[in-house]
Design a protein around this motif. Structure first.
Motif, PDB file in Angstrom:
ATOM      1  N   GLN A  56       0.826  -1.204   0.000  1.00  0.00           N
ATOM      2  CA  GLN A  56       0.000   0.000   0.000  1.00  0.00           C
ATOM      3  C   GLN A  56       0.859   1.252   0.000  1.00  0.00           C
ATOM      4  OE1 GLN A  56      -2.654  -1.030   3.424  1.00  0.00           O
ATOM      5  NE2 GLN A  56      -4.244  -0.191   2.108  1.00  0.00           N
ATOM      6  N   GLN A  57       1.847   1.283   0.901  1.00  0.00           N
ATOM      7  CA  GLN A  57       2.694   2.470   1.008  1.00  0.00           C
ATOM      8  C   GLN A  57       3.531   2.684  -0.250  1.00  0.00           C
ATOM      9  OE1 GLN A  57       4.703   3.091   4.890  1.00  0.00           O
ATOM     10  NE2 GLN A  57       3.506   1.343   5.614  1.00  0.00           N
ATOM     11  N   GLU A  58       4.008   1.583  -0.836  1.00  0.00           N
ATOM     12  CA  GLU A  58       4.786   1.702  -2.069  1.00  0.00           C
ATOM     13  C   GLU A  58       3.944   2.319  -3.176  1.00  0.00           C
ATOM     14  OE1 GLU A  58       6.855  -1.028  -5.543  1.00  0.00           O
ATOM     15  OE2 GLU A  58       6.050  -1.996  -3.748  1.00  0.00           O
ATOM     16  N   PHE A  59       2.719   1.820  -3.333  1.00  0.00           N
ATOM     17  CA  PHE A  59       1.853   2.354  -4.381  1.00  0.00           C
ATOM     18  C   PHE A  59       1.481   3.811  -4.122  1.00  0.00           C
ATOM     19  CE2 PHE A  59       1.254  -2.029  -5.724  1.00  0.00           C
ATOM     20  CZ  PHE A  59       1.136  -1.875  -7.098  1.00  0.00           C
ATOM     21  N   GLN A  60       1.247   4.169  -2.862  1.00  0.00           N
ATOM     22  CA  GLN A  60       0.877   5.540  -2.536  1.00  0.00           C
ATOM     23  C   GLN A  60       2.026   6.512  -2.803  1.00  0.00           C
ATOM     24  OE1 GLN A  60      -0.336   5.031   1.530  1.00  0.00           O
ATOM     25  NE2 GLN A  60      -2.418   4.435   1.000  1.00  0.00           N
ATOM     26  N   GLN A  61       3.264   6.070  -2.544  1.00  0.00           N
ATOM     27  CA  GLN A  61       4.408   6.964  -2.657  1.00  0.00           C
ATOM     28  C   GLN A  61       5.016   7.001  -4.063  1.00  0.00           C
ATOM     29  OE1 GLN A  61       5.477   9.001  -0.219  1.00  0.00           O
ATOM     30  NE2 GLN A  61       3.857   8.263   1.122  1.00  0.00           N
ATOM     31  N   ASN A  81      -3.332   3.223  -6.418  1.00  0.00           N
ATOM     32  CA  ASN A  81      -3.211   2.186  -5.383  1.00  0.00           C
ATOM     33  C   ASN A  81      -4.368   1.204  -5.519  1.00  0.00           C
ATOM     34  OD1 ASN A  81      -2.803   0.640  -3.130  1.00  0.00           O
ATOM     35  ND2 ASN A  81      -2.862   2.313  -1.663  1.00  0.00           N
ATOM     36  N   PRO A  82      -4.087  -0.063  -5.849  1.00  0.00           N
ATOM     37  CA  PRO A  82      -5.181  -1.030  -6.051  1.00  0.00           C
ATOM     38  C   PRO A  82      -5.823  -1.515  -4.754  1.00  0.00           C
ATOM     39  CG  PRO A  82      -3.073  -2.123  -6.278  1.00  0.00           C
ATOM     40  CD  PRO A  82      -2.766  -0.667  -6.103  1.00  0.00           C
ATOM     41  N   ILE A  83      -5.182  -1.273  -3.608  1.00  0.00           N
ATOM     42  CA  ILE A  83      -5.695  -1.771  -2.326  1.00  0.00           C
ATOM     43  C   ILE A  83      -6.460  -0.659  -1.618  1.00  0.00           C
ATOM     44  CG2 ILE A  83      -5.086  -2.767  -0.089  1.00  0.00           C
ATOM     45  CD1 ILE A  83      -2.502  -3.823  -1.425  1.00  0.00           C
ATOM     46  N   GLU A  84      -7.758  -0.841  -1.463  1.00  0.00           N
ATOM     47  CA  GLU A  84      -8.607   0.168  -0.835  1.00  0.00           C
ATOM     48  C   GLU A  84      -8.668   0.010   0.685  1.00  0.00           C
ATOM     49  OE1 GLU A  84     -10.294   2.762  -1.830  1.00  0.00           O
ATOM     50  OE2 GLU A  84     -10.032   2.657  -4.000  1.00  0.00           O
ATOM     51  N   HIS A  85      -8.850  -1.233   1.132  1.00  0.00           N
ATOM     52  CA  HIS A  85      -9.075  -1.459   2.563  1.00  0.00           C
ATOM     53  C   HIS A  85      -8.656  -2.879   2.928  1.00  0.00           C
ATOM     54  CE1 HIS A  85     -10.934  -1.080   6.500  1.00  0.00           C
ATOM     55  NE2 HIS A  85     -11.625  -2.168   6.286  1.00  0.00           N
ATOM     56  N   VAL A  86      -8.148  -3.036   4.152  1.00  0.00           N
ATOM     57  CA  VAL A  86      -7.710  -4.352   4.629  1.00  0.00           C
ATOM     58  C   VAL A  86      -8.306  -4.604   6.015  1.00  0.00           C
ATOM     59  CG1 VAL A  86      -5.743  -5.834   5.197  1.00  0.00           C
ATOM     60  CG2 VAL A  86      -5.527  -4.120   3.387  1.00  0.00           C
ATOM     61  N   LYS A  87      -8.807  -5.813   6.215  1.00  0.00           N
ATOM     62  CA  LYS A  87      -9.359  -6.207   7.508  1.00  0.00           C
ATOM     63  C   LYS A  87      -8.838  -7.598   7.850  1.00  0.00           C
ATOM     64  CE  LYS A  87     -13.783  -6.528   9.980  1.00  0.00           C
ATOM     65  NZ  LYS A  87     -15.260  -6.449   9.853  1.00  0.00           N
ATOM     66  N   SER A  88      -8.512  -7.824   9.122  1.00  0.00           N
ATOM     67  CA  SER A  88      -7.985  -9.130   9.516  1.00  0.00           C
ATOM     68  C   SER A  88      -8.628  -9.604  10.807  1.00  0.00           C
ATOM     69  CB  SER A  88      -6.459  -9.055   9.695  1.00  0.00           C
ATOM     70  OG  SER A  88      -6.125  -8.150  10.736  1.00  0.00           O
ATOM     71  N   ARG A  89      -8.527 -10.904  11.032  1.00  0.00           N
ATOM     72  CA  ARG A  89      -9.056 -11.475  12.274  1.00  0.00           C
ATOM     73  C   ARG A  89      -8.435 -12.842  12.514  1.00  0.00           C
ATOM     74  NH1 ARG A  89     -10.018 -15.889  10.463  1.00  0.00           N
ATOM     75  NH2 ARG A  89     -11.794 -16.524   9.178  1.00  0.00           N
ATOM     76  N   VAL A  90      -8.452 -13.268  13.780  1.00  0.00           N
ATOM     77  CA  VAL A  90      -8.076 -14.625  14.152  1.00  0.00           C
ATOM     78  C   VAL A  90      -9.302 -15.248  14.816  1.00  0.00           C
ATOM     79  CG1 VAL A  90      -6.574 -16.075  15.563  1.00  0.00           C
ATOM     80  CG2 VAL A  90      -5.657 -14.012  14.485  1.00  0.00           C
ATOM     81  N   ILE A  92      -7.415 -12.765   6.430  1.00  0.00           N
ATOM     82  CA  ILE A  92      -7.193 -11.390   5.973  1.00  0.00           C
ATOM     83  C   ILE A  92      -8.101 -11.135   4.781  1.00  0.00           C
ATOM     84  CG2 ILE A  92      -5.523  -9.727   5.055  1.00  0.00           C
ATOM     85  CD1 ILE A  92      -4.164 -12.776   6.740  1.00  0.00           C
ATOM     86  N   ARG A  93      -8.789  -9.999   4.803  1.00  0.00           N
ATOM     87  CA  ARG A  93      -9.656  -9.636   3.680  1.00  0.00           C
ATOM     88  C   ARG A  93      -9.154  -8.335   3.069  1.00  0.00           C
ATOM     89  NH1 ARG A  93     -15.258  -9.300   5.673  1.00  0.00           N
ATOM     90  NH2 ARG A  93     -15.028 -11.572   5.670  1.00  0.00           N
ATOM     91  N   ILE A  94      -8.970  -8.351   1.748  1.00  0.00           N
ATOM     92  CA  ILE A  94      -8.486  -7.177   1.024  1.00  0.00           C
ATOM     93  C   ILE A  94      -9.585  -6.711   0.075  1.00  0.00           C
ATOM     94  CG2 ILE A  94      -6.703  -6.275  -0.514  1.00  0.00           C
ATOM     95  CD1 ILE A  94      -4.924  -8.621   0.377  1.00  0.00           C
ATOM     96  N   ASN A  95      -9.927  -5.427   0.163  1.00  0.00           N
ATOM     97  CA  ASN A  95     -10.888  -4.843  -0.762  1.00  0.00           C
ATOM     98  C   ASN A  95     -10.145  -4.029  -1.813  1.00  0.00           C
ATOM     99  OD1 ASN A  95     -12.920  -5.925   0.730  1.00  0.00           O
ATOM    100  ND2 ASN A  95     -13.660  -4.018   1.609  1.00  0.00           N
ATOM    101  N   CYS A  96     -10.478  -4.283  -3.078  1.00  0.00           N
ATOM    102  CA  CYS A  96      -9.880  -3.562  -4.199  1.00  0.00           C
ATOM    103  C   CYS A  96     -10.936  -2.699  -4.896  1.00  0.00           C
ATOM    104  CB  CYS A  96      -9.287  -4.551  -5.201  1.00  0.00           C
ATOM    105  SG  CYS A  96      -7.949  -5.569  -4.536  1.00  0.00           S
ATOM    106  N   SER A  97     -10.465  -1.731  -5.662  1.00  0.00           N
ATOM    107  CA  SER A  97     -11.402  -0.870  -6.385  1.00  0.00           C
ATOM    108  C   SER A  97     -12.023  -1.582  -7.580  1.00  0.00           C
ATOM    109  CB  SER A  97     -10.683   0.396  -6.872  1.00  0.00           C
ATOM    110  OG  SER A  97     -10.148   1.121  -5.803  1.00  0.00           O
ATOM    111  N   PHE A  98     -11.209  -2.352  -8.296  1.00  0.00           N
ATOM    112  CA  PHE A  98     -11.649  -2.932  -9.553  1.00  0.00           C
ATOM    113  C   PHE A  98     -11.343  -4.427  -9.617  1.00  0.00           C
ATOM    114  CE2 PHE A  98     -10.285   1.471 -10.234  1.00  0.00           C
ATOM    115  CZ  PHE A  98     -11.500   2.040 -10.598  1.00  0.00           C
ATOM    116  N   VAL A  99     -12.116  -5.138 -10.422  1.00  0.00           N
ATOM    117  CA  VAL A  99     -11.942  -6.585 -10.554  1.00  0.00           C
ATOM    118  C   VAL A  99     -10.534  -6.918 -11.042  1.00  0.00           C
ATOM    119  CG1 VAL A  99     -12.753  -8.669 -11.731  1.00  0.00           C
ATOM    120  CG2 VAL A  99     -14.403  -6.944 -10.987  1.00  0.00           C
ATOM    121  N   SER A 100     -10.014  -6.114 -11.968  1.00  0.00           N
ATOM    122  CA  SER A 100      -8.676  -6.378 -12.511  1.00  0.00           C
ATOM    123  C   SER A 100      -7.596  -6.276 -11.445  1.00  0.00           C
ATOM    124  CB  SER A 100      -8.365  -5.405 -13.655  1.00  0.00           C
ATOM    125  OG  SER A 100      -8.454  -4.061 -13.205  1.00  0.00           O
ATOM    126  N   ASP A 101      -7.867  -5.540 -10.367  1.00  0.00           N
ATOM    127  CA  ASP A 101      -6.887  -5.399  -9.285  1.00  0.00           C
ATOM    128  C   ASP A 101      -6.747  -6.676  -8.464  1.00  0.00           C
ATOM    129  OD1 ASP A 101      -6.417  -2.748  -9.912  1.00  0.00           O
ATOM    130  OD2 ASP A 101      -7.953  -1.998  -8.542  1.00  0.00           O
TER     131      ASP A 101
END
Length: 243
Positions: free
Chosen positions: A40-45, A50-59, A91-100
């Motif tokens: 995420q940080q690499e893409f932002q900088q 940035n293809p990664i919109e949001h990340v959520k995790s759980r155990v 871990i769940r990753i939300n992307c903006s587009f299907v191609s991402d």
């Protein structure tokens, strides 16, 4: 007295192993989350998108894990549980587009310390209820003080529209104790179609915008070069001389 002492030692050993067992999944989530954060940080900088919109995790909690153990009729044996229940760390990753989605999946699974164990593509092959997502089971090494644990984790990657639909379906699923009325099931399937149409439309818009930016760049109408003030250049020169 001796039997009681042996029994206590067994209980303490089981407790220690159980703590280690759950901690390994916590560390696995942290390891994968760190890798995602770096991307995420690499893409932002560096990149303009940035293809990664949001990340959520759980155990999974021990209670939830043991319910699954009972459902699968597994013995209360930690190595058996570790091998047969592979979604304790999630871990769940939300992307903006299907191609991402596949782009992000490839970036993660191509890392040397992540081993892809299983891939379920519910985007190419949606579930009958309309559910769409990409599921990956990966294995990652966790270095403990006296051992290396190879821990399974599940990574789900989906678009925002897919995630919204899945969240709604999950709430309805448990509200009706898994017996969803037919009318609601039909509405959910229709909503899944609508969500898919939204993803396809947004993908088209995204490609058109990207093409326009590429055309502007080729025609020399892209971003103008940054012009630094003379004072800033003088300061850089002075610092370089001092070094």
């Amino acid at each position: 007295m001796e039997d009681t002492s042996i029994e206590l030692k067994n209980v303490m050993h089981w407790k220690t192993e159980m703590v280690r067992f759950m901690m390994a999944y916590k560390f696995a989530v942290e390891e994968v989350s760190t890798k995602i954060s770096i991307l995420q940080q690499e893409f932002q900088q560096i990149h303009d998108y940035n293809p990664i919109e949001h990340v959520k995790s759980r155990v999974k909690s021990p209670e939830s894990t043991f319910k699954k153990v009972q459902k699968k009729k597994l013995p209360l044996n930690l190595p058996v549980i570790r091998e047969n229940i592979r979604d304790i760390a999630g871990i769940r990753i939300n992307c903006s587009f299907v191609s991402d989605i596949h782009r992000v999946a490839d970036m993660l699974t191509q890392q040397k310390d992540i081993t892809l164990i299983e891939k379920k593509d519910y985007i190419q092959n949606p579930k009958t209820n309309g559910y769409k997502s990409l599921h990956l089971i990966v294995q990652i090494p966790i270095f403990m003080s006296d051992r290396v644990e190879n821990v399974y984790a599940e990574i789900q990657i989906r678009t925002i529209a897919m995630d919204f639909w899945a969240s709604l379906e999950h709430k309805i699923y448990y509200k009706y104790n898994k017996a969803i009325p037919k009318s609601l099931r039909d509405d959910l399937r229709d909503a899944a179609v609508t969500a898919n149409e939204l993803d396809e439309r947004m993908e088209r818009i995204h490609k058109e915008v990207s093409q326009l930016k590429e055309d502007d760049h080729q025609n020399g109408n892209g971003e103008k070069p940054i012009i630094f003030p003379p004072e800033f250049l003088s300061m850089l020169a002075e610092n370089e001389d001092k070094s």
